[in-house]
Design an enzyme around this catalytic site. Sequence first.
Site, PDB file in Angstrom:
ATOM      1  N   GLU A  85     -74.653  47.950 -55.029  1.00 51.10           N
ATOM      2  CA  GLU A  85     -74.967  48.320 -56.414  1.00 51.10           C
ATOM      3  C   GLU A  85     -73.913  47.698 -57.328  1.00 51.10           C
ATOM      4  O   GLU A  85     -72.929  48.344 -57.706  1.00 51.10           O
ATOM      5  CB  GLU A  85     -75.013  49.845 -56.574  1.00 51.10           C
ATOM      6  CG  GLU A  85     -75.548  50.261 -57.924  1.00 51.10           C
ATOM      7  CD  GLU A  85     -75.654  51.767 -58.088  1.00 51.10           C
ATOM      8  OE1 GLU A  85     -76.058  52.198 -59.176  1.00 51.10           O
ATOM      9  OE2 GLU A  85     -75.343  52.492 -57.134  1.00 51.10           O
ATOM     10  N   LYS A 102     -70.261  66.539 -41.785  1.00 46.93           N
ATOM     11  CA  LYS A 102     -71.352  65.685 -42.291  1.00 46.93           C
ATOM     12  C   LYS A 102     -72.580  66.485 -42.686  1.00 46.93           C
ATOM     13  O   LYS A 102     -73.713  66.045 -42.491  1.00 46.93           O
ATOM     14  CB  LYS A 102     -71.686  64.599 -41.266  1.00 46.93           C
ATOM     15  CG  LYS A 102     -70.492  63.681 -41.009  1.00 46.93           C
ATOM     16  CD  LYS A 102     -70.613  62.905 -39.734  1.00 46.93           C
ATOM     17  CE  LYS A 102     -69.300  62.150 -39.479  1.00 46.93           C
ATOM     18  NZ  LYS A 102     -69.231  61.567 -38.134  1.00 46.93           N
ATOM     19  N   ASP A 118     -65.322  56.881 -42.068  1.00 48.58           N
ATOM     20  CA  ASP A 118     -66.612  57.295 -41.538  1.00 48.58           C
ATOM     21  C   ASP A 118     -67.516  57.599 -42.727  1.00 48.58           C
ATOM     22  O   ASP A 118     -67.387  58.638 -43.374  1.00 48.58           O
ATOM     23  CB  ASP A 118     -66.439  58.525 -40.655  1.00 48.58           C
ATOM     24  CG  ASP A 118     -67.711  58.902 -39.901  1.00 48.58           C
ATOM     25  OD1 ASP A 118     -68.808  58.521 -40.373  1.00 48.58           O
ATOM     26  OD2 ASP A 118     -67.613  59.564 -38.859  1.00 48.58           O
ATOM     27  N   HIS A 170     -77.933  48.018 -65.898  1.00 46.08           N
ATOM     28  CA  HIS A 170     -78.505  47.636 -64.602  1.00 46.08           C
ATOM     29  C   HIS A 170     -79.337  46.356 -64.730  1.00 46.08           C
ATOM     30  O   HIS A 170     -79.256  45.476 -63.853  1.00 46.08           O
ATOM     31  CB  HIS A 170     -79.358  48.772 -64.045  1.00 46.08           C
ATOM     32  CG  HIS A 170     -78.555  49.818 -63.319  1.00 46.08           C
ATOM     33  ND1 HIS A 170     -78.397  49.818 -61.963  1.00 46.08           N
ATOM     34  CD2 HIS A 170     -77.850  50.874 -63.789  1.00 46.08           C
ATOM     35  CE1 HIS A 170     -77.634  50.842 -61.604  1.00 46.08           C
ATOM     36  NE2 HIS A 170     -77.294  51.499 -62.710  1.00 46.08           N
TER      37      HIS A 170
END
Length: 344
Positions: free
Chosen positions: A38, A168, A244, A339
């Site tokens: 992005e 997580k 991670d 964008h």
Amino acid sequence: MKSHKLLEAPVPMRLVGPLRMTGHIVDDKVKVPLATYETPLWHSVGRGARISVLAGGIRTSVIDERMTRSILLEADDALAAHQAIESLKARRAELNEVVAQSSRFANLIDMHSQVVANLIYLRLEFTTGDASGHNMVTNAADRLIPWILAQYPRLRYSSISANYCSDKKATAVNGILGRGKYVVTELLVPRELCERKLHTTPEKIVDLNIKKNLIGTLIAGGLRSANAHYANMLLAFYLATGQDAANIIEGSQGVVHAEVRDGDLYFSCTLPNLIVGTVGNGKGLEFVERNLDLLGCREAREPGANARRLAAICGATVLCGELSLLAAQTNPGELMEAHLKLER
């Protein structure tokens, strides 16, 4: 067994900044590597970084650190489970002697528990030096379980991981107790700077933070979270520094707070679950080593200091991106225009 060849899959990476930081961990200007597809993110964080320099610096505090592993044991009934837990909590010194056999850096600092029927959910909380500590705490738990079962023969093993960690996953317990580094970043942006560089006002940002981050997240059913896009900056930072990446799930739980102070903008990001390390799995890649050196996170310091520095820089990076995006969203069309301009 087939061998698995390591294939190169590069993610675009760029240095952003410098951003200016102050506080007890970092007092310096730092350029930050961010890896992302992005591309507008580089420009957004870069704008926040310029604000941090002009405004005198982002004050960053690391107020707690711990890595957790919860184990699941079974007793005959709820009372036996409760009594075993109370006994274990009084024997932490003995538990740490067992932990020391697994690692010279792991140290058991606290325990929390839940009893469900005859089940014991025991959340073990450790400091882990400069490692993020996932494997270190699991290894420590693997040593502790046989010792516990030998000391309390009426208990039985169920699992090395009981989801009360919580690894997580977006949970309330991590936001309440913390997992990883608990980082708070703060920046005071003068009104003139807010208007000239962010093209908005302190009042507009405060209003949008309430209506978007707080109320919007509330009606969406968000879990201990009120921010615009922590996950964007975290993923880009994690990929660039060998973390991670799945830990952005709990890492992106956090709260943005904004208020007007004497006409200026006070802006703060709290991240209670920032899981980063400067040693361990993922750190041997050449570009990761180079980035950690660039960030000053491979210096000769006491165990844990380099990881705290990395967490502080990560938290400041999140603030830069969060401030820039909220400012853009106070102006109709600005977000999409950026964008379209930068991605096409």
